[in-house]
Design an enzyme around this catalytic site. Structure first.
Site, PDB file in Angstrom:
ATOM      1  N   CYS A   1      44.078  51.692  48.955  1.00  0.00           N
ATOM      2  CA  CYS A   1      44.049  50.284  49.358  1.00  0.00           C
ATOM      3  C   CYS A   1      45.173  49.959  50.339  1.00  0.00           C
ATOM      4  CB  CYS A   1      44.161  49.400  48.122  1.00  0.00           C
ATOM      5  SG  CYS A   1      44.252  47.653  48.531  1.00  0.00           S
TER       6      CYS A   1
ATOM      7  N   CYS B   1      46.752  46.557  49.856  1.00  0.00           N
ATOM      8  CA  CYS B   1      47.718  46.430  48.762  1.00  0.00           C
ATOM      9  C   CYS B   1      49.038  47.110  49.122  1.00  0.00           C
ATOM     10  CB  CYS B   1      47.190  47.093  47.488  1.00  0.00           C
ATOM     11  SG  CYS B   1      45.463  46.813  47.165  1.00  0.00           S
ATOM     12  N   ASP B   2      48.954  48.275  49.756  1.00  0.00           N
ATOM     13  CA  ASP B   2      50.138  49.129  49.865  1.00  0.00           C
ATOM     14  C   ASP B   2      50.659  49.360  51.284  1.00  0.00           C
ATOM     15  OD1 ASP B   2      49.972  49.474  47.092  1.00  0.00           O
ATOM     16  OD2 ASP B   2      48.500  51.063  47.326  1.00  0.00           O
TER      17      ASP B   2
END
Ligand code: NAP
Length: 304
Positions: A131, A134-135
């Site tokens: 992701c 997200c990261d």
């Protein structure tokens, strides 16, 4: 016994909720562990009609949720573990309780696939991710790879250029399956390189990713590439494990639909919508469309 359960909270589930609630079925929606589904892991959604300037995936799912709740969809933060046939309906067992419904719509979506190579699991959250949204932030001025050749891989690679110094797309063949527009954006981006015919065979690092071993799929030669982050974008698997053989699946493991109505399954009174029943289109807009169909199918089934 309530009229309708909806299992899953992506575009299909929420759309089914909107339609069923407006038909006075007072649906109960089980949102599961990954509330909002895959769009929660997406950045800009540019191709959903009605949002001419695009919208962020999580924001879009909040709007869907608000709309479903506005008409009375009851949303439970519970995961359905099993479903069984009972007289005149179905029993759902969740992490917290059991419930009985006359009809059920399954819209449990699909989840990201992993490579299954050495180091991948151990280094998840330490440089390995599925992701970018997200990261990606953690890879400011770093070098990262994205594995895959579909639209997800293109999207992840483009998003990562906002943070990373350099992004290399690693693909096991010599052409992408992604849409032309996404391929063009990737291929023309000066922060993105593509490594064709390469497979990641191992991810290395002591507590944090430091390199990957890449095997050339034509010559079988293995090289080590120093890298800070590994983003896996190689497709998805439908979330059907809780069904335990309750419904017929197709050869790819997706729920088989369409025997009588568009969303009917092998069990009368159970309907399926969205990615859990779609290995081909897998778009937010098609998921929403089948969610609408499933709610209408459930409503008509109850009437009859
Ligand atoms: P996908 O289209 O199935 O692509 C998966 C990619 O991963 C393929 O290139 C595949 O290689 C590769 N792959 C699969 N298993 C692998 C393995 N074990 N090792 C190395 N590579 C592997 O999946 P997706 O990109 O997630 O897209 C799914 C659907 O969502 C598509 O319909 C796509 O159009 C849609 N989508 C749309 C958007 C958008 O429109 N903005 C964004 C994301 C996704 P091969 O090509 O060799 O099979």
């Amino acid at each position: 016994m309530d009229d309708l359960a909806i299992i899953g909270s992506g575009p299909a589930g929420y759309t089914a909720g909107i339609y069923a609630a407006r038909a006075n079925l007072e649906p109960v929606l089980f949102e599961g562990l990954e509330s909002g589904g895959q769009l929660m892991l997406t950045t800009d959604v540019e191709n959903y009609p009605g949002f001419d300037q695009g919208i962020m995936g999580p924001e879009m799912m909040q709007v869907f949720k608000n709309q479903a709740e506005r008409f009375g969809t009851k949303i439970l933060t519970e995961t359905v573990d099993s479903i069984e046939k009972i007289e005149n309906g179905f029993k759902l067992t969740t992490s917290k309780n059991t419930y009985e419904f006359k009809t059920v719509i399954i819209s449990s979506g699909a989840s990201a696939n992993w490579l299954g190579v050495e180091g991948e699991k151990e280094l998840q959250g330490h440089g390995v991710s599925a992701c970018a949204t997200c990261d990606g932030f953690f890879f400011k001025d770093k070098n990262v790879i994205v594995v895959g050749g579909g639209d997800s891989a293109m999207e992840e690679a483009l998003f990562l250029t906002k943070f990373a110094k350099n992004v290399t797309v690693i693909h096991r063949r010599d052409s992408f399956r992604a849409s032309k527009i996404m391929q063009d954006r990737v291929l023309s981006h000066d922060q993105i390189n593509v490594s064709w015919n390469k497979e990641v065979v191992e991810i290395k690092g002591e507590g944090q990713v430091s390199s990957v071993l890449l095997k050339d799929s034509q010559t079988n030669e293995v090289e080590e590439k120093e890298i800070d982050g590994v983003f896996i974008a190689i497709g998805h698997t439908p979330n059907v494990s809780f069904l335990n053989g309750f419904l017929e699946l197709d050869e790819k493991g997706y729920i088989k639909t369409g025997s009588t109505t568009a969303t009917s399954t092998s069990v009368p009174g159970v309907f399926a919508a969205g990615d859990v029943a779609d290995s081909i289109y897998r778009q937010a807009v098609t998921a929403a469309g089948t969610g609408c169909q499933a709610a209408i199918d459930a409503e008509r089934w109850l009437e009859n």
